[in-house]
Design an enzyme around this catalytic site. Structure first.
Site, short mmCIF file in Angstrom:
data_model
loop_
_atom_site.label_atom_id
_atom_site.label_comp_id
_atom_site.label_asym_id
_atom_site.label_seq_id
_atom_site.Cartn_x
_atom_site.Cartn_y
_atom_site.Cartn_z
N THR A 160 -4.86 68.52 -14.73
CA THR A 160 -5.11 69.56 -13.72
C THR A 160 -5.91 70.67 -14.41
OG1 THR A 160 -2.89 70.44 -14.20
CG2 THR A 160 -3.13 69.06 -12.23
N LYS A 186 0.01 64.94 -19.57
CA LYS A 186 -0.75 66.10 -19.10
C LYS A 186 0.17 67.29 -19.16
CE LYS A 186 -0.94 67.98 -15.61
NZ LYS A 186 -0.41 69.28 -15.09
N THR A 197 3.13 71.55 -13.85
CA THR A 197 2.62 71.42 -15.21
C THR A 197 2.80 70.07 -15.88
OG1 THR A 197 2.73 72.37 -17.42
CG2 THR A 197 4.62 72.74 -16.05
#
Length: 246
Positions: A160, A186, A197
């Site tokens: 992201t 990630k 997150t």
């Protein structure tokens, strides 16, 4: 350089969730099934994908699908229903794929064989139709031989706000057998209330029952992922998955 894991197939494509054509859907498929364990956020507010996974009581699954851009949080019944539609579409596509295998035996992939993860913006409508419409292509692009490019593409599709994809590989010997461990992840930081997150997926060809995977992962997470802080925030979508394919 990550090595292929026997019993795993990977694909990553774009559903154009960002509007710029970047990859945003990733599929990890286990044709013969896999033992697994997962640790999720301890936040009381969780995504529809974590809610789905928590209801799966099986210790043996067939696939994990990840979408970025949208966290599917605070989306209510619409978000949950959208995820269910995606599950049925993925179940159908994977069952069709298994019917085309050289073995000539169709393995029915049930929706209870599927895990999901979402990451991205919180509180926006879940774009389930965009995702659902791309599932046939996602399944078609599955690759058995995971070369460096395949792993890098999958790790990039998980991002992201990350500035670079995160991959890791290790190997060891148990007796005379070489054991491979490949991982992608990630995670960056929460941006106000908008970005979910962390997510990590770890794969090994060691033959480890799910009951042991769960105890190992829970113990290790306490001193690794749960010992890390970027900005002190806890996501609604934090997830770590561990899969044993042999």
């Amino acid at each position: 350089e990550l090595q292929p894991i026997q019993g795993l197939e990977i694909s990553a494509i774009s559903a154009d969730l960002y509007g710029d054509g970047r990859d945003d859907l990733t599929l990890f498929y286990f044709p013969e099934g896999t033992n697994f364990a997962a640790v999720y956020t301890s936040s009381k507010v969780t995504s529809a994908s974590i809610n789905w996974n928590m209801k799966i009581k099986r210790h043996f699954i067939k696939a994990l699908m990840v979408n970025t851009q949208n966290a599917n949080v605070f989306t209510g019944i619409k978000g949950a229903q959208g995820l269910k539609e995606i599950a049925y579409a993925l179940s159908k596509a994977l069952t069709l794929k298994s019917s085309q295998s050289p073995k000539g035996v169709t393995e029915v992939v049930k929706i209870t064989d599927l895990l999901f993860a979402s990451t991205g913006v919180i509180g926006e409508d879940f774009p389930h139709l965009k995702i659902k419409n791309r599932i046939p292509e996602l399944v078609k692009k599955l690759r058995t031989e995971q070369n460096k490019f395949v792993w890098f593409k999958a790790a990039s599709a998980l991002m992201t706000t990350d500035t670079r994809p995160k991959v890791a590989y290790e190997e060891t010997k148990i007796g005379n057998k070489l054991i491979k461990i490949s991982g992608v992840a990630k995670g960056s930081g929460m941006i106000a209330p908008n970005m979910a997150t962390m997510g990590a997926m770890i794969f090994t060809d060691a033959n480890i029952p799910s009951v042991f995977l769960r105890s190992i992962l829970k113990k290790v997470t306490a001193t690794t992922f749960n010992a890390i802080s970027v900005d002190g925030d806890q996501s609604t979508n934090d997830s770590v998955f561990l899969f044993s394919t042999s």
